[in-house]
Design a protein around this motif. Structure first.
Motif, mmCIF file in Angstrom:
data_model
loop_
_atom_site.group_PDB
_atom_site.id
_atom_site.type_symbol
_atom_site.label_atom_id
_atom_site.label_comp_id
_atom_site.label_asym_id
_atom_site.label_seq_id
_atom_site.Cartn_x
_atom_site.Cartn_y
_atom_site.Cartn_z
ATOM 1 N N GLN A 53 0.836 -1.217 0.000
ATOM 2 C CA GLN A 53 0.000 0.000 0.000
ATOM 3 C C GLN A 53 0.864 1.258 0.000
ATOM 4 O O GLN A 53 0.361 2.337 0.306
ATOM 5 N N GLN A 213 -7.802 -5.953 14.944
ATOM 6 C CA GLN A 213 -8.410 -5.863 13.622
ATOM 7 C C GLN A 213 -7.650 -4.886 12.738
ATOM 8 O O GLN A 213 -6.783 -4.148 13.188
ATOM 9 N N TYR B 323 -5.436 0.874 -9.100
ATOM 10 C CA TYR B 323 -4.379 0.520 -8.140
ATOM 11 C C TYR B 323 -4.647 -0.868 -7.559
ATOM 12 O O TYR B 323 -3.738 -1.684 -7.420
ATOM 13 N N LEU B 328 -2.551 -4.688 -5.954
ATOM 14 C CA LEU B 328 -3.006 -5.658 -4.954
ATOM 15 C C LEU B 328 -3.309 -7.003 -5.613
ATOM 16 O O LEU B 328 -3.041 -8.056 -5.049
ATOM 17 N N TYR B 356 -11.477 7.244 -11.192
ATOM 18 C CA TYR B 356 -10.866 7.613 -9.914
ATOM 19 C C TYR B 356 -10.516 9.088 -9.979
ATOM 20 O O TYR B 356 -9.688 9.505 -10.792
ATOM 21 N N ARG B 390 -8.187 -8.249 3.157
ATOM 22 C CA ARG B 390 -7.628 -7.303 4.130
ATOM 23 C C ARG B 390 -6.845 -6.210 3.398
ATOM 24 O O ARG B 390 -6.893 -5.046 3.750
ATOM 25 N N ARG B 391 -6.177 -6.602 2.345
ATOM 26 C CA ARG B 391 -5.466 -5.604 1.540
ATOM 27 C C ARG B 391 -6.448 -4.626 0.909
ATOM 28 O O ARG B 391 -6.216 -3.428 0.847
ATOM 29 N N ILE B 392 -7.557 -5.186 0.420
ATOM 30 C CA ILE B 392 -8.588 -4.322 -0.185
ATOM 31 C C ILE B 392 -9.121 -3.365 0.881
ATOM 32 O O ILE B 392 -9.323 -2.179 0.620
ATOM 33 N N LEU B 393 -9.344 -3.898 2.062
ATOM 34 C CA LEU B 393 -9.853 -3.064 3.155
ATOM 35 C C LEU B 393 -8.880 -1.917 3.454
ATOM 36 O O LEU B 393 -9.297 -0.768 3.620
ATOM 37 N N ASP B 394 -7.604 -2.232 3.519
ATOM 38 C CA ASP B 394 -6.606 -1.186 3.753
ATOM 39 C C ASP B 394 -6.683 -0.117 2.670
ATOM 40 O O ASP B 394 -6.582 1.070 2.935
ATOM 41 N N ARG B 395 -6.871 -0.574 1.444
ATOM 42 C CA ARG B 395 -6.950 0.363 0.314
ATOM 43 C C ARG B 395 -8.193 1.249 0.444
ATOM 44 O O ARG B 395 -8.135 2.464 0.275
ATOM 45 N N THR B 397 -9.883 1.931 3.114
ATOM 46 C CA THR B 397 -9.755 2.813 4.270
ATOM 47 C C THR B 397 -8.961 4.056 3.881
ATOM 48 O O THR B 397 -9.311 5.182 4.245
ATOM 49 N N SER B 398 -7.914 3.833 3.120
ATOM 50 C CA SER B 398 -7.071 4.946 2.705
ATOM 51 C C SER B 398 -7.798 5.832 1.685
ATOM 52 O O SER B 398 -7.837 7.057 1.827
ATOM 53 N N ASP B 399 -8.386 5.206 0.670
ATOM 54 C CA ASP B 399 -9.049 5.980 -0.396
ATOM 55 C C ASP B 399 -10.240 6.768 0.143
ATOM 56 O O ASP B 399 -10.418 7.948 -0.175
ATOM 57 N N ARG B 410 -15.455 -4.366 10.003
ATOM 58 C CA ARG B 410 -15.827 -5.544 10.799
ATOM 59 C C ARG B 410 -15.425 -6.774 9.992
ATOM 60 O O ARG B 410 -16.141 -7.209 9.104
ATOM 61 N N GLU B 411 -14.256 -7.301 10.329
ATOM 62 C CA GLU B 411 -13.747 -8.483 9.637
ATOM 63 C C GLU B 411 -14.229 -9.723 10.369
ATOM 64 O O GLU B 411 -14.186 -9.779 11.601
#
Lengths: 275, 543
Positions: A53, A213, B323, B328, B356, B390-395, B397-399, B410-411
């Motif tokens: 990331q 989490q 991206y 990812l 985007y 989880r990687r998608i979630l990180d992305r 969250t950032s975007d 909520r994973e």
């Protein structure tokens, strides 16, 4: 090293340090859009590289120390408090109180802590850091309790607690002034090792997906995220692995040192040798 | 301290010894004449070998090899061709299908394949007590509802007037019905074996497909042997004699096994290694498309996204799908520009309806009444917990954080995740990630089942009369071109309404040794490759 890094984040004055300036320049969640093909290997801009990331790995590693320390110390504080209380009570009262408390401790000791923690954490829908260290703390007191109990029983059989009782000392005073001081050193040593074990357990829980989490930075999570790419992008996994190993070993060595420092026999032997 | 020092010394010796052992050269595998056996890697044993229960890719691989239906997909396409049926006719009103069976076909146990077996197999798919997962597939058959509910033992929609003829009657015309019959739902089983109360068929399935179950070593391997009496002629020099499936859970381990010659086929490459593998083994690496989609689903019933297309559009503009796919997903998948995936009728070619564009997203946030996210509560986001997601979630969250939208992730494990989506009254969370794959390869399965008002898979409770009308018309339409166009329009309605944010359509990577020839990617995925068509090209003449 890790502890210092942790403190440098937590304490204000340390922000002037080179490390802190670096950390402030790259937040753990900040993306470096200049990175063209993430994950980037270590270079002058990102000393430990970036993740997929485009986040700085060193910064995440240092912030990850916070979770590890919070879990390690928080859980052990709970375990220590519970263990000392239960051990002192069992050692002082003896009889059926001792029997019941020690059977509970035996049950906990007979089950592996990580498995027990895994079962407890899996019951909850969301997993916060507080939940994790509370669970680890509640599961990890039995060893300390056994140690404290043994020390208390040993001291109780000596003359001076009896003398104190004869002079009118109450139960609480007897425990606080005469029994616990004798148990303090071994309990502290055990708790220091316990911190290391808690840090490892947290990392293991993160590794199997039961840790804190997402969006919380944790070494265990960093290791599991980097592990599939170990052979092609080793920096993703190796650096958090080293940080974890060094920290755990640091606490084990600290426990070793504490034992040497607090054990009267060792102190006496050292003193005799040096003189 | 002395103890610690000694432990250090001992540990160092052990590590050095281990390094020395690991650095020794591994001898290359013995080169012997190749037998026509495919050594196939699968990550885990199949959960189910019963065609009416099989619902996952691992199980479906075996179903496609062991069982045949009246019809099948022509290798590498979604075109339907005859299998057990020799021919068929469809009545003028599109409701009655009459199949004539090939003569002389037998099951693996030597019993003849009869029309009665075909009818029995379809009835099994509509029988609750078999724990069938194929009810939706076979719902068009006349009388399927009361039969499923146990109100009657008669299923007028499936009949066998003689041992070589099957007549299937539908309640209304269904242009996708032949496609359904080509899936696992149309698998034919021998009645006498599958009526066995001991259910031995669960471990020893019997069909009339190109491969038979030869051996099953739990948690180790399954061997499928060529069925010599299969109706298809063998390719070239005889094709494969057997497929030996080994269970290797970890993709990295499987890759190493492939590199050292232990297996001939693997899929699901380990993360981070795709580009390297492509360079290292270009003749082994193959990339195909799958009829799968991953998207962000909005709750249209409650929460901030319900009735607020401007806010939904802001979210769509904020997500960097390029991206995600490039970095990812390592280029394995395709940026989705609609719902219907490439390769399926109704797919819309071209650009995404939005790009985007963070500035545009911020402007839309202002328009939606949440400038820089002010006034918008943290958004609960549901996802099942895998490394990829989880990687998608990180992305995300950032975007989304860049436009002031805070995600409260909520994973959870897949069971809990599914439980949230199918909860009474619908999911409470306003946002979740969703993967959908073709139960049967028809656009109705993608659009109608997920977004039609009140549909079983419409967890988001989306409702749009224009969309419903287009889908309803497409369902009745028998002209394939007109039907595809109606679905294409329905797809565009979803995009214009920002009913969801498509992220990517799935691709599939496989490694297969170049000496295996005659195979074609299946649009359904690697599990549906027609291995009976594959042969060992010993001299490399196939190119």
């Amino acid at each position: 090293m890790t502890l210092l890094a942790f403190l440098s984040i937590e304490l204000g004055p340390a922000r002037r340090s080179l490390l802190a300036r670096y950390v402030l320049a790259h937040g753990p969640h900040d993306e470096d859009r200049a990175v063209v093909s993430p994950p980037a290997p270590p270079d002058a801009r990102h000393w430990l590289g970036t993740d997929v990331q485009r986040r700085d790995l060193l910064s995440r590693l240092l912030h990850g120390a916070r979770i590890s320390m919070q879990v390690g110390l928080g859980a052990e504080a709970i375990a220590l408090a519970l263990g000392v209380a239960v051990g002192a009570l069992a050692g002082y009262r003896g009889g059926w109180v001792d029997a019941i408390l020690m059977r509970v401790a035996d049950v906990l000791l007979s089950l592996p802590l990580p498995i027990l923690a895994m079962a407890a954490i899996a019951m909850f829908d969301t997993r916060s850091i507080v939940l994790i260290f509370v669970v680890l703390g509640l599961m990890g007191w039995a060893g300390i309790a056994r140690l404290v109990r043994a020390q208390c029983m040993s001291v109780r059989s000596r003359g001076y607690p009896e003398a104190a009782r004869a002079l009118g000392a109450g139960g609480l005073r007897l425990i606080a002034r005469h029994l616990l001081p004798a148990a303090f050193a071994p309990a502290l040593v055990a708790a220091t090792v316990g911190v290391a074990m808690n840090i490892l357990t947290e990392a293991w829980l993160s590794f199997i997906g039961l840790g804190v989490q997402s969006h919380s930075v944790s070494w265990g999570r960093m290791i599991v995220d980097g592990q599939p790419e170990l052979t092609v992008r080793p920096w993703l996994c190796v650096f958090p692995g080293i940080a974890l190993a060094v920290t755990v070993m640091g606490f084990v060595l600290l426990a070793d040192g504490l034992r040497d420092a607090l054990d009267p026999k060792t102190r006496m032997a050292t003193h005799t040798t040096s003189s | 301290m002395r103890v610690v020092r000694r432990t250090f010394q001992a540990g160092t010796m052990v590590v050095l010894a281990a390094c020395a052992v690991m650095s020794c050269d591994v001898p290359p595998p013995q080169q012997t004449a190749r037998e026509p056996i495919l050594r196939y890697r699968m990550d885990a044993p199949p959960p189910n070998l019963d065609p009416v229960r099989a619902n996952d890719n691992n199980s479906l691989f075996y179903i496609y090899q062991i069982f045949d239906g009246l019809v099948e997909f022509a290798p590498g396409t979604l075109d339907v061709q005859a299998a057990v049926a020799a021919s068929w006719t469809i009545s003028q009103d599109g409701k009655v299908y009459t199949f004539k069976l090939k003569e002389g076909l037998t099951f693996h146990n030597g019993m003849p394949v009869t029309a009665d077996d075909v009818v029995y197999s379809l009835r099994r798919g509509l029988t609750k007590s078999t724990q069938s997962q194929k009810r939706d597939f076979l719902a068009p058959l006349d009388g399927s509802g009361p039969f499923w509910d146990g109100e009657t033992g008669k299923l007028p929609g499936a009949a066998a007037p003689d041992s070589g003829t099957v007549v299937l009657t539908l309640t209304e015309p269904s242009p996708q019905f032949l496609t359904v019959l080509a899936t696992e739902a149309g698998s034919i089983v021998p009645r006498r074996v599958y009526e066995d109360p001991e259910q031995t068929y669960l471990r020893q399935p019997v069909g009339c497909g190109p491969f038979t179950m030869a051996s099953f070593e739990p948690d180790i391997a399954i061997t499928l042997a060529r069925f010599n009496d299969h109706w298809k002629t063998r390719p070239n020099d005889g094709g494969l004699d057997a497929i030996r499936v080994r269970f290797i859970r970890d993709a990295s381990t499987a890759l190493e096994e492939y590199r050292t010659g232990g297996i001939d086929f693997t899929y699901e490459l380990p993360p981070g290694q795709r580009a390297q593998i492509q360079t290292e083994m270009p003749a082994h690496f193959h990339h195909g498309k799958q009829l799968w989609i991953m998207y962000l689903a909005f709750n249209h019933h409650a929460g901030p996204f319900a009735g607020n297309p401007t806010l939904r559009r802001a979210i769509a503009h904020a997500i960097d799908t390029d991206y995600i796919v490039r970095n990812l997903q390592e280029g394995k998948d395709w940026v989705a520009t609609g719902v219907i995936p490439p390769g399926m009728p109704g797919h819309v070619e071209g650009e995404a309806p939005w790009r985007y564009d963070v500035a545009r997203a911020r402007a839309l946030m202002v328009e939606a009444g949440y400038p820089e996210g002010r006034g918008l509560p943290p958004i609960d986001y549901l996802t099942n917990e895998t490394q990829g997601f989880r990687r998608i979630l990180d992305r995300l969250t950032s975007d989304l954080g860049a436009i002031g939208v805070k995600l409260n992730a909520r994973e959870m494990d897949f069971g809990a995740f599914l439980g949230e989506l199918t909860a009474q009254g619908g999911p409470r969370a306003p946002l979740w990630r969703m993967t959908w794959f073709a139960d049967w390869p028809d656009p109705d399965n993608f659009l109608g089942l997920q977004f039609f008002t009140g549909a079983a898979g419409n967890y988001a409770r989306y409702s749009n009369p224009v969309f419903d009308d287009l889908v309803a018309r497409a369902r009745r339409e028998t002209d394939p071109a007109v039907r595809a166009d109606l679905f294409r329009q329905a797809d565009r309605v979803l995009m214009d309404d920002v009913a969801l944010v498509p992220i990517y359509w799935y691709g599939s990577d496989i490694l297969l040794r170049p000496e295996f020839a005659g195979w074609k990617h299946s649009p359904l995925g690697p599990y549906a490759i027609a291995w009976e068509e594959v042969y060992l090209d010993r001299d490399g003449s196939s190119g």
